[in-house]
Design a protein around this motif. Structure first.
Motif, short mmCIF file in Angstrom:
data_model
loop_
_atom_site.label_atom_id
_atom_site.label_comp_id
_atom_site.label_asym_id
_atom_site.label_seq_id
_atom_site.Cartn_x
_atom_site.Cartn_y
_atom_site.Cartn_z
N SER A 67 21.09 54.89 44.51
CA SER A 67 20.94 55.38 45.67
C SER A 67 20.09 54.82 47.38
N ARG A 115 16.75 52.32 43.39
CA ARG A 115 17.23 53.16 45.02
C ARG A 115 17.02 51.72 45.58
N THR A 129 25.91 56.92 51.10
CA THR A 129 25.76 58.71 50.58
C THR A 129 26.15 58.23 49.64
N LEU A 131 26.55 57.12 45.33
CA LEU A 131 25.79 56.71 44.03
C LEU A 131 26.74 56.35 43.24
#
Length: 140
Positions: A67, A115, A129, A131
């Motif tokens: 993300s 991340r 946005t 993943l």
């Protein structure tokens, strides 16, 4: 009769889900071979000076769902539980785009996700946005 046949097929199919037995879907946890054909070079070349064959050098560390990380922190980096020491590496996006960056241990459990920096997401061409599941390779 149809219900019994369906039940038998269902049980046999599930037998392979645990990684043992003779199930229809296999399940042996063999290491993933990242041979030359496993990663395609995207059109326009590789990003950030990565080698021409991203799978030929380095140590495969794992696949991880990524993300967006702290967008105020500059640079190309990934915080990930698949490494234990900070160092140079690469990530490969699902479409084969490769970006050289810094691998930073997140300290989380192996399946806890990663991340990516804002710059890494942009260099990989991944919407902020999304993943994506990315491949992590260590160059250390």
């Amino acid at each position: 009769m149809m219900t019994r046949t369906f039940s038998l097929v269902f049980v046999l199919a599930l037998a392979g889900c645990g990684g043992t037995g003779f199930g229809l879907f296999g399940g042996d946890d063999e290491p993933v071979d990242l041979g030359p054909a496993a990663v395609a070079e995207p059109e326009g070349g590789l990003a950030a000076g990565a080698p021409s064959n991203p799978a030929s050098d380095g140590q495969f560390r794992g696949l991880t769902v990524a993300s967006l990380g702290d967008a105020t922190r500059p640079g190309l980096w990934i915080e990930t539980p698949v490494v234990t020491e900070e160092g140079p590496g690469r990530v490969i996006a699902p479409d084969g785009t490769v970006v050289a960056l810094t691998l930073i241990p997140s300290g989380g459990d192996r399946g806890s996700g990663s991340r990516l920096s804002l710059e890494a997401m942009q260099a990989l061409g991944i919407p902020l946005t999304n993943l994506p599941t990315v491949t992590v390779i260590s160059d250390a």
